[in-house]
Scaffold this motif. Structure first.
Motif, PDB file in Angstrom:
ATOM      1  N   PHE A   1      36.474  32.850  25.956  1.00 25.21           N
ATOM      2  CA  PHE A   1      38.013  32.634  26.188  1.00 25.21           C
ATOM      3  C   PHE A   1      38.026  31.564  27.768  1.00 25.21           C
ATOM      4  N   PRO A   2      38.988  30.789  26.751  1.00 27.22           N
ATOM      5  CA  PRO A   2      39.436  29.547  27.216  1.00 27.22           C
ATOM      6  C   PRO A   2      40.469  29.706  28.299  1.00 27.22           C
ATOM      7  N   THR A   3      40.787  29.173  28.946  1.00 21.39           N
ATOM      8  CA  THR A   3      41.186  29.194  30.254  1.00 21.39           C
ATOM      9  C   THR A   3      42.387  28.242  29.689  1.00 21.39           C
ATOM     10  N   ILE A   4      44.080  28.499  29.943  1.00 22.16           N
ATOM     11  CA  ILE A   4      45.142  27.669  29.767  1.00 22.16           C
ATOM     12  C   ILE A   4      46.041  27.583  30.195  1.00 22.16           C
ATOM     13  N   THR A   5      45.958  28.319  31.526  1.00 22.41           N
ATOM     14  CA  THR A   5      46.109  27.768  32.897  1.00 22.41           C
ATOM     15  C   THR A   5      45.711  28.557  34.073  1.00 22.41           C
ATOM     16  N   LEU A   6      45.936  28.183  35.507  1.00 22.42           N
ATOM     17  CA  LEU A   6      44.979  28.523  36.258  1.00 22.42           C
ATOM     18  C   LEU A   6      45.588  28.559  37.339  1.00 22.42           C
ATOM     19  N   THR A   7      46.642  29.272  38.207  1.00 22.29           N
ATOM     20  CA  THR A   7      47.130  29.141  39.772  1.00 22.29           C
ATOM     21  C   THR A   7      46.233  30.052  40.977  1.00 22.29           C
ATOM     22  N   ILE A   8      45.968  28.894  41.492  1.00 27.25           N
ATOM     23  CA  ILE A   8      44.885  29.452  43.215  1.00 27.25           C
ATOM     24  C   ILE A   8      45.913  29.902  43.868  1.00 27.25           C
ATOM     25  N   SER A   9      46.077  30.742  44.548  1.00 25.50           N
ATOM     26  CA  SER A   9      47.044  30.318  46.225  1.00 25.50           C
ATOM     27  C   SER A   9      45.774  30.671  47.068  1.00 25.50           C
ATOM     28  N   PHE A  10      45.162  30.195  48.007  1.00 19.60           N
ATOM     29  CA  PHE A  10      44.627  30.114  48.936  1.00 19.60           C
ATOM     30  C   PHE A  10      44.847  31.218  50.384  1.00 19.60           C
ATOM     31  N   GLN A  11      44.520  31.919  50.714  1.00 21.74           N
ATOM     32  CA  GLN A  11      45.098  32.231  51.338  1.00 21.74           C
ATOM     33  C   GLN A  11      44.315  32.535  52.983  1.00 21.74           C
ATOM     34  N   ALA A  12      43.334  32.730  53.354  1.00 20.31           N
ATOM     35  CA  ALA A  12      42.349  32.642  54.862  1.00 20.31           C
ATOM     36  C   ALA A  12      41.273  31.135  54.499  1.00 20.31           C
ATOM     37  N   PRO A  13      41.757  30.517  55.711  1.00 20.28           N
ATOM     38  CA  PRO A  13      39.976  29.672  55.903  1.00 20.28           C
ATOM     39  C   PRO A  13      38.635  30.870  55.338  1.00 20.28           C
ATOM     40  N   ILE A  14      37.884  29.894  55.329  1.00 24.14           N
ATOM     41  CA  ILE A  14      36.366  30.517  54.690  1.00 24.14           C
ATOM     42  C   ILE A  14      35.642  30.840  56.545  1.00 24.14           C
ATOM     43  N   PRO A  15      35.613  31.818  56.527  1.00 19.13           N
ATOM     44  CA  PRO A  15      34.397  32.189  57.639  1.00 19.13           C
ATOM     45  C   PRO A  15      33.263  31.403  57.824  1.00 19.13           C
ATOM     46  N   PRO A  16      33.306  31.322  58.965  1.00 22.64           N
ATOM     47  CA  PRO A  16      31.326  31.070  59.517  1.00 22.64           C
ATOM     48  C   PRO A  16      30.525  32.219  59.107  1.00 22.64           C
ATOM     49  N   PRO A  17      29.278  31.361  58.688  1.00 21.00           N
ATOM     50  CA  PRO A  17      28.391  32.545  58.400  1.00 21.00           C
ATOM     51  C   PRO A  17      27.765  33.548  59.827  1.00 21.00           C
ATOM     52  N   SER A  18      27.884  34.114  59.316  1.00 17.67           N
ATOM     53  CA  SER A  18      27.624  35.544  60.581  1.00 17.67           C
ATOM     54  C   SER A  18      27.274  37.259  59.853  1.00 17.67           C
ATOM     55  N   ALA A  19      26.768  37.928  60.917  1.00 20.53           N
ATOM     56  CA  ALA A  19      26.549  39.315  60.454  1.00 20.53           C
ATOM     57  C   ALA A  19      27.782  39.368  60.100  1.00 20.53           C
ATOM     58  N   ARG A  20      28.653  39.575  59.617  1.00 18.92           N
ATOM     59  CA  ARG A  20      29.800  39.355  58.903  1.00 18.92           C
ATOM     60  C   ARG A  20      30.406  39.885  58.224  1.00 18.92           C
ATOM     61  N   HIS A  21      30.196  38.111  57.911  1.00 17.23           N
ATOM     62  CA  HIS A  21      30.536  37.171  57.212  1.00 17.23           C
ATOM     63  C   HIS A  21      29.229  36.773  56.357  1.00 17.23           C
ATOM     64  N   SER A  22      28.607  36.857  54.730  1.00 14.56           N
ATOM     65  CA  SER A  22      27.352  35.701  53.743  1.00 14.56           C
ATOM     66  C   SER A  22      27.980  34.852  53.795  1.00 14.56           C
ATOM     67  N   ALA A  23      27.157  33.603  54.296  1.00  9.91           N
ATOM     68  CA  ALA A  23      27.562  32.326  53.492  1.00  9.91           C
ATOM     69  C   ALA A  23      27.589  31.695  52.056  1.00  9.91           C
ATOM     70  N   ARG A  24      26.350  32.532  51.448  1.00  5.27           N
ATOM     71  CA  ARG A  24      26.754  32.692  50.047  1.00  5.27           C
ATOM     72  C   ARG A  24      26.912  33.631  48.509  1.00  5.27           C
ATOM     73  N   THR A  25      27.769  34.365  49.568  1.00  2.00           N
ATOM     74  CA  THR A  25      27.990  35.642  48.702  1.00  2.00           C
ATOM     75  C   THR A  25      30.204  35.731  48.588  1.00  2.00           C
ATOM     76  N   VAL A  26      30.343  36.276  47.715  1.00  6.64           N
ATOM     77  CA  VAL A  26      31.414  36.628  47.928  1.00  6.64           C
ATOM     78  C   VAL A  26      32.157  37.861  46.727  1.00  6.64           C
ATOM     79  N   GLY A  27      33.113  38.046  47.485  1.00  9.07           N
ATOM     80  CA  GLY A  27      33.678  39.414  46.376  1.00  9.07           C
ATOM     81  C   GLY A  27      34.552  39.370  45.142  1.00  9.07           C
ATOM     82  N   LEU A  28      34.146  40.052  44.283  1.00 14.45           N
ATOM     83  CA  LEU A  28      35.535  39.101  42.947  1.00 14.45           C
ATOM     84  C   LEU A  28      35.754  41.340  42.866  1.00 14.45           C
ATOM     85  N   TYR A  29      37.671  41.054  42.983  1.00 16.33           N
ATOM     86  CA  TYR A  29      38.149  41.928  42.022  1.00 16.33           C
ATOM     87  C   TYR A  29      39.289  41.344  41.431  1.00 16.33           C
TER      88      TYR A  29
END
Length: 336
Positions: free
Chosen positions: A237-265
């Motif tokens: 499945f080769p990508t032909i065009t890809l557009t990314i809009s960055f919405q927010a800064p990455i929070p520092p690791p904490s009890a609320r936010h993992s340093a190495r894991t993301v949610g994908l939807y």
């Protein structure tokens, strides 16, 4: 051969060359971050983004805000250059052009906007704010197999969301027959928690390009009798065009936010010809913990942040094309 963070940031072999208004960053494509025989498109774009971030590191506009990438030709496991040129420097934003070049051919052409990222203004508890669209907390999510020919599988793991997969079943309420008066419909959805497992791995602005291109697309989610003979594990499945809009800064690791894991939807709606052209929409979110870690607490979704949204156009081609691409870029054999 390195974890994602090193495969991106350690790929450059010294300060950039300066030629007129263009800076040239040089490096080597890591051989493990591939799909079949070809580097993953999101990983290749991450190399371009990293060069842009280095280019902007001493300026007031250090954060990538938006990138539009055109994949003119598949990249290869070989040395590369990223040629960066400032197009416009304004009060609020800087626009740069950055091209990934291999064997004197431009493989990826990008236009990147840099500025300053700040926390989103529309956020919980506002009723209009979007919440992370995954149902299962990472602490209880069940790891699922990465079935595709991904060379980086031992550097990562993921857990697909079963509730979103159920959305795609033929008898799901999301499906509609031709007699229905419901407007729209037809969209397929997928989601997962994705964890980088290498030592010292961290989610970075450049790595978001990789995450935005790592998901199950519409052709893969369709029931077998709707695929028209397509076999996902035998399809590139080769990508032909890809557009990314960055919405927010990455929070520092904490009890609320993992340093190495993301949610994908992701969602996909349209699939057609020629060459199996299809669309995808992707969201990249923070995660409250790593897989199998942490404790599910009330309100955990309210604390998560959407880091980026992405749209892309891709194709569906036989894996033989992927292998042929690698042979096309192979250096000629020395004569004996």
């Amino acid at each position: 051969m390195a974890p994602l963070g090193k495969a991106i940031s350690d790929g450059y072999d010294g300060p950039p060359d300066v030629d007129s208004d263009t800076k040239v960053y040089r490096g080597d494509v890591d051989p493990e971050w591939t799909v079949g025989h070809v580097p993953n498109g999101g990983y290749a774009l991450a190399l371009v983004l990293e060069a842009g971030i280095q280019h902007q590191s001493s300026t007031a506009h250090r954060d990538p805000i938006h990138v539009t990438a055109h994949f003119l030709q598949a990249t290869s496991i070989a040395p590369f250059q990223v040629r960066v040129r400032t197009l416009k420097h304004g009060r609020g934003f800087t626009n740069i052009l950055a091209d990934l070049v291999q064997q004197d051919r431009t493989r990826i052409a990008t236009h990147i906007i840099f500025g300053t990222l700040e926390p989103p203004r529309l956020a919980p508890p506002s009723r209009y704010a979007r919440r992370v669209p995954l149902y299962v907390h990472p602490s209880v999510a069940v790891e699922t197999r990465m079935a595709r020919p991904w060379g980086f599988k031992h550097h990562a793991k993921w857990a697909g969301d079963p509730h979103l997969r159920a959305h795609n079943l033929p008898d799901s309420p999301a499906r509609r027959d031709v007699s229905s008066t419901t407007v729209g419909g037809g969209t397929l959805a997928w989601g997962a928690w994705f964890e980088l497992v290498g030592p010292g791995e961290r989610v970075t602005p450049a790595s978001i390009a990789f995450f935005a291109d790592t998901f199950l697309n519409m052709p893969s989610l369709l029931p077998r009798d709707e695929r028209g003979g397509l076999v996902p594990d035998q399809t590139w499945f080769p990508t032909i065009t890809l557009t990314i809009s960055f919405q927010a800064p990455i929070p520092p690791p904490s009890a609320r936010h993992s340093a190495r894991t993301v949610g994908l939807y992701s969602t996909g709606t349209f699939w057609g010809q020629p060459q199996g052209r299809h669309d995808a929409y992707v969201e990249v979110w923070t995660a409250p913990s790593d897989l199998g870690q942490g404790i599910e607490k009330d309100g955990w979704r309210e604390n998560q942040v959407c880091l980026a949204t992405a749209t892309q156009m891709a194709l569906a081609l036989p894996m033989e094309v992927n292998a042929g691409r690698a042979k096309y870029d192979a250096p000629p054999k020395a004569k004996l």
